[in-house]
Design a protein around this motif. Structure first.
Motif, PDB file in Angstrom:
ATOM      1  N   ASN A   9       0.813  -1.215   0.000  1.00 36.89           N
ATOM      2  CA  ASN A   9       0.000   0.000   0.000  1.00 36.89           C
ATOM      3  C   ASN A   9       0.850   1.270   0.000  1.00 36.89           C
ATOM      4  O   ASN A   9       0.364   2.336  -0.396  1.00 36.89           O
ATOM      5  N   LEU A  10       2.096   1.163   0.427  1.00 40.21           N
ATOM      6  CA  LEU A  10       2.989   2.317   0.322  1.00 40.21           C
ATOM      7  C   LEU A  10       3.225   2.682  -1.144  1.00 40.21           C
ATOM      8  O   LEU A  10       3.298   3.859  -1.498  1.00 40.21           O
TER       9      LEU A  10
ATOM     10  N   ALA B   4       0.098   4.302  -2.402  1.00 48.39           N
ATOM     11  CA  ALA B   4      -0.001   5.672  -1.886  1.00 48.39           C
ATOM     12  C   ALA B   4       0.897   6.620  -2.662  1.00 48.39           C
ATOM     13  O   ALA B   4       0.521   7.764  -2.948  1.00 48.39           O
TER      14      ALA B   4
ATOM     15  N   GLU C  85      -0.799   7.305  -5.958  1.00 52.56           N
ATOM     16  CA  GLU C  85      -1.965   8.183  -5.765  1.00 52.56           C
ATOM     17  C   GLU C  85      -1.526   9.627  -5.528  1.00 52.56           C
ATOM     18  O   GLU C  85      -2.096  10.563  -6.094  1.00 52.56           O
ATOM     19  N   ASP C  86      -0.522   9.817  -4.705  1.00 52.56           N
ATOM     20  CA  ASP C  86      -0.074  11.171  -4.375  1.00 52.56           C
ATOM     21  C   ASP C  86       0.577  11.865  -5.569  1.00 52.56           C
ATOM     22  O   ASP C  86       0.514  13.090  -5.700  1.00 52.56           O
TER      23      ASP C  86
ATOM     24  N   SER D 242      -8.490   1.856  -9.475  1.00 54.83           N
ATOM     25  CA  SER D 242      -8.417   3.276  -9.139  1.00 54.83           C
ATOM     26  C   SER D 242      -8.002   4.145 -10.324  1.00 54.83           C
ATOM     27  O   SER D 242      -7.811   5.349 -10.162  1.00 54.83           O
TER      28      SER D 242
ATOM     29  N   THR E 131       3.354   7.252   5.727  1.00 52.67           N
ATOM     30  CA  THR E 131       3.110   7.280   4.282  1.00 52.67           C
ATOM     31  C   THR E 131       3.455   8.634   3.686  1.00 52.67           C
ATOM     32  O   THR E 131       4.077   8.728   2.615  1.00 52.67           O
ATOM     33  N   ALA E 132       3.053   9.696   4.382  1.00 54.28           N
ATOM     34  CA  ALA E 132       3.323  11.046   3.877  1.00 54.28           C
ATOM     35  C   ALA E 132       4.825  11.302   3.773  1.00 54.28           C
ATOM     36  O   ALA E 132       5.308  11.897   2.804  1.00 54.28           O
TER      37      ALA E 132
ATOM     38  N   VAL F 200       6.320   9.423   0.694  1.00 50.22           N
ATOM     39  CA  VAL F 200       6.067  10.109  -0.572  1.00 50.22           C
ATOM     40  C   VAL F 200       6.868  11.406  -0.655  1.00 50.22           C
ATOM     41  O   VAL F 200       7.416  11.752  -1.711  1.00 50.22           O
TER      42      VAL F 200
END
Length: 427
Positions: free
Chosen positions: A258-259, A262, A265-266, A294, A375-376, A379
């Motif tokens: 999921n990292l 993410a 997505e970002d 997605s 996660t933030a 990224v």
């Protein structure tokens, strides 16, 4: 792209271990069994064969993972052989009972191969514990020196993973495999641990200090060179006009896919950025399905690539990414980071800072380490390197410098030969 406030760690020059100047040992028949077929292990086999030893390098042909250069070439010594062992059926990684059967069957295959080759020494690495147990027992019964090349604390992994299903079940099975692993390590003629962080556990398990050596893993720096980002592999994937955040290697239970989602997505609004994942298996399929669901067209999932393309694959990444879950950081070291260092590209690693790979990155300044739950931050670190050419180039150069200093297979082979000397004397 947005700037990131993340800063790479300061560089501290590594201490290069000295060469062993003692006379080399007489040629031996050596069987190196690396279940995964890693690039560094087969490089050791090649070097030992070049020194006159008869070396048989064996790996599991059923294991789904990236592999090293497992084809004997014209430049290899005639005393170097490579074989992949197969059960003739797919490995059932996620079926507890079928997996146990297959692990035992692989152990039996290995014993038959040992019997046919008649080695003076056996080195076994990355084997599941059921297979390792069968191999070690066979060697002990026939007085063949057995070296346990400790890459992971398997019982910790088993306990951690099974406890996610049931705490009681995980504790019960984990305790059984801890007893098995401790017994295997105690009975081994020598233990080569890949990290100092494993030493306290070995001491707690009463493994004699005299028969434990720490040799950190490495990567074949002469086969993974610093080459231009614009190369044939990158062009073939249609990535010429993209900034690439690249992940290569296995994605399993000790990784968080999921990292990677993410990150895609970002970065979805950045039309010139592509997240590329080179992997296979359950979680690679999951990433591909989630990206399609997605509509993340900036996430590409590709199968494992042949080793001869590996240098170009790594060079295609403007930033290389890796991750390991918090619990796994104490029983496993992501060896892909070592190959990343050779490529001269900056690295973003999501891991506990006490993990050996994280320690190396912080030691040499080749990348940024973030908490795997952040996660933030993960990224932001990717963005930081993509947005800063000077910082990106500096980190990549420091990584390659570390590899040039520390990944000398001649020094490493000297240390293994010294261990052979000790193991044979102990018999």
């Amino acid at each position: 792209m947005l700037e990131s406030n993340a800063e790479p760690a300061s560089y501290v020059g590594p201490v290069v271990p000295p060469r062993d100047t003692r006379p080399r040992i007489r040629p031996k028949r050596i069987l190196i069994n690396d279940y995964c077929g890693h690039a560094f292990a087969v490089e050791l086999s090649r070097e030992l064969a070049a020194r006159g030893h008869d070396v048989l390098h064996v790996y599991s042909a059923d294991d789904l993972s990236p592999r090293g250069d497992l084809l004997a070439g014209s430049n290899d010594s005639s005393t170097f052989l490579v074989e992949g062992l197969s059960l003739g059926e797919p490995f059932q990684k996620y079926s507890l009972f079928k997996r146990r059967q297959q692990e035992r069957a692989y152990g039996e295959l290995m014993c038959r191969r040992i019997d046919a080759f008649r080695p003076d020494i056996v080195i076994a690495s990355n084997n599941p514990l059921e297979a390792q147990n069968r191999i070690a027992t066979y060697c002990r019964q026939r007085s063949i020196p057995f070296i346990y090349w400790l890459q992971d604390i398997h019982s910790d992994a088993i306990r951690s993973i099974l406890s996610q299903r049931s705490i009681a079940f995980g504790a019960l099975i984990g305790t059984w495999y801890e007893w098995m692993e401790r017994r295997l390590l105690r009975h081994a003629d020598h233990v080569v641990a890949i990290a100092e962080s494993f030493v306290p556990r070995l001491a707690a398990w009463k493994i004699p200090k005299a028969k434990v050596s720490v040799i950190e893993n490495w990567a074949p720096k002469d086969k993974i060179r610093v080459i231009p980002t614009d190369n044939a592999w990158r062009r073939a994937q249609g990535l010429t006009d993209k900034w690439v955040a690249l992940y290569t290697g296995t994605i399993g239970l000790k990784h968080n896919p999921n990292l990677l989602l993410a990150a895609a997505e970002d970065l979805a609004d950045e039309s010139d950025v592509q997240v590329v994942v080179v992997s296979e298996g359950k979680y690679a399929d999951y990433l591909e399905a989630e990206a399609a669901r997605s509509k993340l067209t900036n996430l590409t999932v590709l199968p494992f690539q042949a080793f001869e393309s590996y240098g170009e694959v790594l060079a295609s990444g403007d930033v290389l990414i890796a991750m390991i879950e918090p619990d796994a950081a104490f029983y496993s070291v992501p060896s892909k980071v070592l190959s990343y260092l050779c490529s001269g590209r900056p690295i973003v690693l999501a891991a506990d800072k006490r993990n050996l790979a994280a320690t190396i990155l912080q030691r040499c300044g080749a990348g940024v380490v973030v908490d795997p739950r952040d996660t933030a931050g993960f990224v932001a670190a990717i963005r930081h390197y993509l947005c800063n050419e000077v910082v990106r180039n500096e980190a990549g150069a420091l990584g390659r410098d570390y590899a040039d200093r520390m990944f000398d297979v001649n020094v490493i082979a000297d240390r293994f030969e010294h261990i052979f000397r000790q193991a044979c004397i102990a018999q």
